[in-house]
Enzyme design. Structure first.
Site, PDB file in Angstrom:
ATOM      1  N   LYS A  28      19.519  -6.996   4.109  1.00 18.33           N
ATOM      2  CA  LYS A  28      20.622  -7.570   3.332  1.00 18.33           C
ATOM      3  C   LYS A  28      21.610  -8.275   4.254  1.00 18.33           C
ATOM      4  O   LYS A  28      22.021  -9.403   3.986  1.00 18.33           O
ATOM      5  CB  LYS A  28      21.317  -6.445   2.564  1.00 18.33           C
ATOM      6  CG  LYS A  28      22.229  -6.948   1.483  1.00 18.33           C
ATOM      7  CD  LYS A  28      22.925  -5.792   0.770  1.00 18.33           C
ATOM      8  CE  LYS A  28      21.975  -5.035  -0.121  1.00 18.33           C
ATOM      9  NZ  LYS A  28      22.534  -3.755  -0.572  1.00 18.33           N
ATOM     10  N   ARG A  97      28.030  -1.379   1.414  1.00 17.99           N
ATOM     11  CA  ARG A  97      26.651  -1.258   0.908  1.00 17.99           C
ATOM     12  C   ARG A  97      25.678  -0.992   2.043  1.00 17.99           C
ATOM     13  O   ARG A  97      25.797  -1.578   3.118  1.00 17.99           O
ATOM     14  CB  ARG A  97      26.197  -2.567   0.245  1.00 17.99           C
ATOM     15  CG  ARG A  97      26.924  -2.922  -1.003  1.00 17.99           C
ATOM     16  CD  ARG A  97      26.532  -4.346  -1.415  1.00 17.99           C
ATOM     17  NE  ARG A  97      27.548  -4.932  -2.249  1.00 17.99           N
ATOM     18  CZ  ARG A  97      27.504  -4.951  -3.571  1.00 17.99           C
ATOM     19  NH1 ARG A  97      26.475  -4.432  -4.204  1.00 17.99           N
ATOM     20  NH2 ARG A  97      28.481  -5.485  -4.274  1.00 17.99           N
ATOM     21  N   GLY A 106      17.697   1.430  -4.331  1.00 20.31           N
ATOM     22  CA  GLY A 106      18.288   2.596  -4.978  1.00 20.31           C
ATOM     23  C   GLY A 106      18.254   3.877  -4.158  1.00 20.31           C
ATOM     24  O   GLY A 106      18.689   4.916  -4.618  1.00 20.31           O
ATOM     25  N   MET A 108      19.617   4.456  -1.056  1.00 22.63           N
ATOM     26  CA  MET A 108      20.805   4.781  -0.263  1.00 22.63           C
ATOM     27  C   MET A 108      22.049   4.371  -1.035  1.00 22.63           C
ATOM     28  O   MET A 108      21.979   3.926  -2.163  1.00 22.63           O
ATOM     29  CB  MET A 108      20.704   4.104   1.096  1.00 22.63           C
ATOM     30  CG  MET A 108      19.619   4.750   1.951  1.00 22.63           C
ATOM     31  SD  MET A 108      19.510   4.031   3.569  1.00 22.63           S
ATOM     32  CE  MET A 108      19.025   2.365   3.217  1.00 22.63           C
ATOM     33  N   ARG A 341      17.012 -12.261  -1.095  1.00 21.18           N
ATOM     34  CA  ARG A 341      15.864 -11.834  -0.282  1.00 21.18           C
ATOM     35  C   ARG A 341      14.625 -12.555  -0.813  1.00 21.18           C
ATOM     36  O   ARG A 341      14.643 -13.076  -1.931  1.00 21.18           O
ATOM     37  CB  ARG A 341      15.669 -10.326  -0.348  1.00 21.18           C
ATOM     38  CG  ARG A 341      15.366  -9.889  -1.724  1.00 21.18           C
ATOM     39  CD  ARG A 341      15.196  -8.408  -1.868  1.00 21.18           C
ATOM     40  NE  ARG A 341      15.065  -8.196  -3.303  1.00 21.18           N
ATOM     41  CZ  ARG A 341      15.033  -7.038  -3.882  1.00 21.18           C
ATOM     42  NH1 ARG A 341      15.118  -5.953  -3.188  1.00 21.18           N
ATOM     43  NH2 ARG A 341      14.901  -6.947  -5.180  1.00 21.18           N
ATOM     44  N   HIS A 457      -2.996  15.263  -7.151  1.00 20.93           N
ATOM     45  CA  HIS A 457      -4.440  15.472  -7.156  1.00 20.93           C
ATOM     46  C   HIS A 457      -5.121  14.461  -8.077  1.00 20.93           C
ATOM     47  O   HIS A 457      -6.088  13.798  -7.700  1.00 20.93           O
ATOM     48  CB  HIS A 457      -4.731  16.911  -7.609  1.00 20.93           C
ATOM     49  CG  HIS A 457      -6.183  17.220  -7.752  1.00 20.93           C
ATOM     50  ND1 HIS A 457      -6.870  17.038  -8.937  1.00 20.93           N
ATOM     51  CD2 HIS A 457      -7.083  17.669  -6.856  1.00 20.93           C
ATOM     52  CE1 HIS A 457      -8.132  17.392  -8.745  1.00 20.93           C
ATOM     53  NE2 HIS A 457      -8.284  17.778  -7.501  1.00 20.93           N
ATOM     54  N   SER A 786     -24.150  -0.574  13.834  1.00 22.38           N
ATOM     55  CA  SER A 786     -23.310  -0.672  12.640  1.00 22.38           C
ATOM     56  C   SER A 786     -22.540   0.639  12.527  1.00 22.38           C
ATOM     57  O   SER A 786     -23.146   1.714  12.509  1.00 22.38           O
ATOM     58  CB  SER A 786     -24.168  -0.906  11.394  1.00 22.38           C
ATOM     59  OG  SER A 786     -23.331  -0.993  10.266  1.00 22.38           O
ATOM     60  N   CYS A 854     -20.377  -0.568   8.247  1.00 21.78           N
ATOM     61  CA  CYS A 854     -20.840  -0.481   6.865  1.00 21.78           C
ATOM     62  C   CYS A 854     -20.282   0.726   6.135  1.00 21.78           C
ATOM     63  O   CYS A 854     -20.661   1.005   5.014  1.00 21.78           O
ATOM     64  CB  CYS A 854     -22.362  -0.501   6.806  1.00 21.78           C
ATOM     65  SG  CYS A 854     -23.130   0.898   7.645  1.00 21.78           S
ATOM     66  N   TYR A 874     -19.152  -8.440  12.039  1.00 21.33           N
ATOM     67  CA  TYR A 874     -19.078  -8.510  10.569  1.00 21.33           C
ATOM     68  C   TYR A 874     -18.629  -7.177   9.987  1.00 21.33           C
ATOM     69  O   TYR A 874     -18.666  -6.146  10.657  1.00 21.33           O
ATOM     70  CB  TYR A 874     -20.437  -8.909   9.971  1.00 21.33           C
ATOM     71  CG  TYR A 874     -21.525  -7.871  10.128  1.00 21.33           C
ATOM     72  CD1 TYR A 874     -21.697  -6.862   9.177  1.00 21.33           C
ATOM     73  CD2 TYR A 874     -22.387  -7.898  11.216  1.00 21.33           C
ATOM     74  CE1 TYR A 874     -22.684  -5.905   9.318  1.00 21.33           C
ATOM     75  CE2 TYR A 874     -23.379  -6.944  11.372  1.00 21.33           C
ATOM     76  CZ  TYR A 874     -23.517  -5.956  10.415  1.00 21.33           C
ATOM     77  OH  TYR A 874     -24.487  -4.995  10.558  1.00 21.33           O
TER      78      TYR A 874
HETATM   79  C1  PEP Z   1     -21.276   6.004   6.824  1.00 21.95           C
HETATM   80  O1  PEP Z   1     -21.447   7.153   7.201  1.00 21.95           O
HETATM   81  O2  PEP Z   1     -20.232   5.363   7.025  1.00 21.95           O
HETATM   82  C2  PEP Z   1     -22.350   5.325   6.079  1.00 21.95           C
HETATM   83  C3  PEP Z   1     -22.252   4.057   5.742  1.00 21.95           C
HETATM   84  O3  PEP Z   1     -23.391   6.094   5.689  1.00 21.95           O
HETATM   85  P1  PEP Z   1     -23.354   7.070   4.431  1.00 21.95           P
HETATM   86  O4  PEP Z   1     -22.070   6.849   3.724  1.00 21.95           O
HETATM   87  O5  PEP Z   1     -24.536   6.723   3.604  1.00 21.95           O
HETATM   88  O6  PEP Z   1     -23.464   8.390   5.101  1.00 21.95           O
END
Ligand code: PEP
Ligand code: MG
Length: 904
Positions: A28, A97, A106, A108, A341, A457, A786, A854, A874
């Site tokens: 501010k 302020r 809101g 402070m 802002r 949860h 990977s 992955c 990748y």
């Molecule tokens: C992982 O463990 O990140 C993975 C891609 O294999 P999975 O989830 O099948 O164990």
């Protein structure tokens, strides 16, 4: 020119700072300084910097010199205004302020009308010629001050004022006549003296001093701490304090107050937009006591101020090069801007505005990319409610997990499962959920709870399951025994009644609201042509194409079935980064795995493997065809075999019941010994991944043969096939070397037999900490890595990924141990460190190594910037997250600095 403010001072005039000094002046204060520099009509004032707050919080006192600096700046303010603070004849009044670096709306404190005393209130009466206004200002000060500075309980203050209500038949203090407000002030002062043992301070300088300290203290209130934890705002920043000359919007019909946006923050539509409330103060707008009018009406009410406002808005948007919002006040026909802002906006507005600003030549496409996020794109991809057609909204709660869900209300898991089994879509309605509710949550399309927030949860589990969730709907009373819920307005929902939940905004409707697909997804799916699409879809397309042109990270998909692979291509995948072959062992084929486990001797085992081979070959061929020209990484079977067999307890029970009733269950008796034999106490740490390939002879060889033969079949059809074989759960080089030899042997045999060799790369998943640490040696036997960050997180933290998200994480999130689940967003400090080590080691072992990820984190917006920074080639993620990954990879490429340590 921007002045550099020195850290040897604590207090700065608005005219001294600039918008780049948010660390010191807070958001501010920095923006007030910037507007002052721009010559906009900002009431004069000064900012006490965050350094003073940090010192105050550390020592419990203002650092030496601050009090003197405040006095100097106050004198200057008084000179500018031509009035003295609290002057009995004609008092200058000021506001105090809070304003931290990151907005904490809101959370402070703010104290208005400082400078009013028993004497100066008469000066204000005289000068304003408005007794009601003057006494009501004093009443506001007493109330605000007592609550925030002196810690007098709100109920006592309310009670002091309310003694006057009955007599005048009113419900708010503003409605009281001036004399009654004057009496309310006397009552308030008495309450303050009774409660604190001291009279309300009549020295304006003391009022200011105590107010500044109170604002500093308000940084540490539990609610402010909780807010920071949820928003990932560091705890040690402290707040600045802005002291400003008061201007009044409650001085009659030629006064008023309002908020305005330079574009519509909901839709992104261009043109000034906002609300105005005549003859009112800022809190009246926030409290919503009276109805505001659209800003456009100000043009009729006060054309001069309206014109001034529009021109200030245009100056601000031009200057900030983004949507700005402001708070303004008009006092007797004179416009004042109190705050600005860069404004918050919906996901759709963010995309539209970014592209509009490019078209208006205000920002570049690179900058536009940084104005939108993958999380926002994700929001645009959820299905939404269409026209409600009169279906009433009955309650609101916390938007905990996005999407739109329509189903019948069920008040416990048993009912939820029963309705689901009968083919109904179900909304599970609970006060709160715990792990026992999981079956009901799984059976439901949406979850509604009356307690708990975004880290409850219900919220955590719903997001993990991808289910819509609205939590904390506290206006709804749930009676599980009576199987009904009642809204505050008395609407009754019986079990089986239809409910609609909008988890994106947190709305509950009774009845069935039609759900419409997201036009953005329809566009990705190829069902909507760009020429027919609206400006939102066009904005998404344009920014995604720009992201593609900029990103260095490749984007692959996790896909096991041809239908997923087709969607992956449509959504922009450049290959498949993870094809989990075990998914091909489910359904009817499960019995083949049963036979494999039960086989007596190698001949029978080989016969089963031959049957599996035929099925797997067809599966792979179909995916290779779909992914013509692109790489497909097939992972050899990973999970423990017992996952494909009946449950040990069920089987034992069936066998025992059979024996006890003299009706032996032959099937159970046959399977039981085998299931007992392969039962493991910790299957996640047991016979799975590469170990399975080494321990169960012929299994990996069969899968490799299926891959190689499928590749030959599809290559013969004239398609380009780039298979890659990935070995899961490798921990050391020797494992990979052994398996690689077997794989290479099978590949050579298929090539000889078919007369066609399809180049096939062989690599390892890095998902065990030991593999990350020993990556250099593993890379000798790997063409690619990977990262399986799901297992890597599980094994680094020793968290069972199937259990902890429901049993432990809600508490961990509430306690602030995590800001977000490490299974959702990569734990950069721990797991990320292993990733960096493995990248460096791996490239040392094999300079040509291709590296991807992955695990689920491959599609997580916050983690993608880290993967880009860590030098991966990748990311691979589920097809629906591909556009998000493409956008985030583009953002990572154009972002000015590494975001590794930026967790916000
Ligand atoms: C992982 O463990 O990140 C993975 C891609 O294999 P999975 O989830 O099948 O164990
Ligand atoms: Mg894994």
């Amino acid at each position: 020119m921007t002045t550099t403010l020195t850290s040897s001072r604590y207090v700065f005039d608005f005219a001294e700072g600039s918008m780049d000094q948010k660390d010191l002046l807070g958001g501010k204060g920095a923006n007030l300084a910037e507007m002052t520099r721009l010559g906009l009509p900002v009431p004069p004032g000064f900012t006490i910097g965050t350094t003073a707050c940090r010192a105050y919080l550390e020592t419990g006192d203002l650092p030496g010199g601050v009090a003197q600096e405040i006095t100097v700046h106050l004198r200057r303010l008084e000179e500018t205004m031509g009035r003295r603070l609290g002057d009995p004849a004609d008092p200058l009044l000021i506001s105090v302020r809070s304003g931290a670096k990151f907005s904490m709306p809101g959370m402070m404190e703010t104290i208005l009308d400082i400078g009013l005393t028993d004497e100066s209130v008469h000066g204000l009466v005289k000068h304003s010629s408005d007794k009601h206004f003057a006494w009501d200002s004093y009443r506001r000060l007493l109330q605000m001050y007592a609550r925030t500075v002196l810690d007098v309980p709100e109920e006592l203050l309310e009670a002091a004022v309310a003694t006057e209500y009955g007599e005048w038949g009113v419900g708010t203090p503003e409605e009281l006549p001036a004399d009654a407000i004057e009496r309310a002030c006397t009552a308030l002062k008495q309450t303050i003296a009774d409660h604190t043992g001291r009279p309300f301070p009549q020295d304006p300088a003391e009022q200011l001093d105590l107010a500044v300290r109170a604002v500093f203290r308000s940084w540490s209130t539990p609610r402010a701490q909780l807010y920071r934890r949820q928003e990932h705002i560091p705890d040690d920043l402290g707040t600045a304090v802005n002291v400003m000359a008061m201007v009044f919007g409650n001085r009659g019909p030629d006064s008023g107050t309002g908020v305005a946006f330079t574009r519509d923050p909901a839709s992104g539509a261009p043109g000034v937009y906002g609300d105005y409330l005549q003859d009112a103060q800022g809190e009246d707008v926030v409290a919503g006591v009276r109805n505001t009018v659209p800003l456009a009406q100000l043009a009729t009410i006060d054309p001069t101020s309206h014109a001034g406002l529009v021109s200030a808005m245009s100056a601000l948007e031009h200057h900030y090069r983004d949507l700005c919002d402001i708070e303004f006040t008009i006092e007797r026909g004179r416009l004042w801007i109190l705050q600005t802002r860069v404004g918050k906006r919906t996901a759709g507005a963010a995309f539209r505005i970014a592209v509009q600003l490019v078209d208006e030549a205000v920002i570049t496409l690179d900058e536009a990319l940084l104005r939108v996020t993958g999380a926002q794109l994700g929001q645009l991809m959820f299905p939404r409610f269409g026209e409600r057609h009169g279906v009433p909204e009955i309650a609101r709660g916390v938007a905990a997990s996005p999407g739109a869900a329509v189903g019948v209300a069920a008040f416990d898991s048993v009912a939820a499962k029963r309705y689901a089994a009968d083919g109904w879509k179900v909304v599970l309605v609970r006060r709160e959920t715990n792990p026992d509710d999981l079956p009901g949550m799984l059976a439901a399309v949406g979850i509604l709870t009356t307690r708990g927030g975004k880290t409850s949860h219900a919220a955590v589990v719903a997001r993990g399951l991808g289910k819509t969730c609205v939590c904390g709907v506290d206006s709804l009373t749930v009676d599980t025994e009576a199987r009904r819920a009642v809204t505050a307005g008395g609407i009754v929902i019986e079990e089986g009644d239809m409910l609609s939940l909008d988890g994106t905004v947190g709305v509950v409707c009774s009845g069935e609201v039609p759900v419409v697909a997201s036009p953005v997804v329809e566009y990705f799916e190829g069902l909507l042509d760009l020429s027919e699409a609206d400006d939102l879809v066009r904005a998404v397309d344009r920014l995604l194409r720009h992201a593609d042109s900029r990103r260095r990270l490749g984007v692959h998909a996790n896909a096991d079935m041809p239908a997923d692979a087709e969607r992956a291509r449509r959504f922009g995948a450049e290959g498949i980064g993870l094809c989990r072959t075990e998914h091909m062992f489910l359904g009817e084929r499960r019995t083949l795995v049963e036979r494999l486990v039960l086989a007596e001797g190698p001949i029978e085992q080989q016969a089963v493997l031959e049957e599996l081979l035929v099925l797997q070959r067809d599966d792979f061929a179909e995916i290779f065809r779909t992914m013509d020209g692109l790489p497909v990484t097939v992972r050899l079977i990973d999970p423990p075999l017992h996952e494909f067999l009946p449950d040990l307890t069920d089987l034992s029970t069936r066998a025992a019941v059979g024996r006890a009733t003299d009706a032996p269950d032959a099937d159970a008796e046959r399977l039981l010994p085998a299931v007992q034999r392969i039962h493991e106490s910790n299957p996640m740490l047991g016979l799975r991944g590469v170990r399975l390939g080494i321990v169960v002879p012929g299994l990996f060889a069969m899968q490799t043969r299926a891959i190689a033969e499928a590749a030959v079949i599809v290559a013969e059809e004239g398609k380009l096939v780039h298979p890659e074989i990935m070995v899961p759960l490798v921990a050391g080089e020797a494992e990979l070397r052994l398996v690689r030899q077997e794989i290479e042997g099978v590949l050579a045999a298929v090539a000889t037999r078919t007369g066609r060799a399809v180049a096939t790369r062989i690599g390892a998943m890095i998902e065990v900490p030991r593999a990350a640490l020993g990556a250099q040696r593993i890379a000798h036997s790997a063409d690619f890595f990977s990262f399986g960050t799901n297992d890597l997180t599980q094994l680094t933290w020793a968290f069972s990924r199937d259990d902890v998200e429901a049993s432990i994480f809600p508490r961990y999130l509430d306690a602030g141990i995590f800001a977000v689940s490490p299974f959702e967003s990569l734990d950069v400090e721990g797991v990320g460190r292993l990733v960096r080590i493995a990248v460096a080691e791996g490239r040392r072992g094999n300079p040509d190594l291709v590296i991807g990820v992955c695990g689920e984190h491959g599609g997580d917006p916050a983690s993608i910037a880290f993967f880009a920074d860590a030098g991966l080639d990748y990311v691979s993620c589920s097809p629906y997250r591909l556009p998000i990954a493409r956008l985030e990879a583009g953002r990572a490429a154009v972002a000015p600095t590494s975001t590794e340590n930026d967790t916000r």
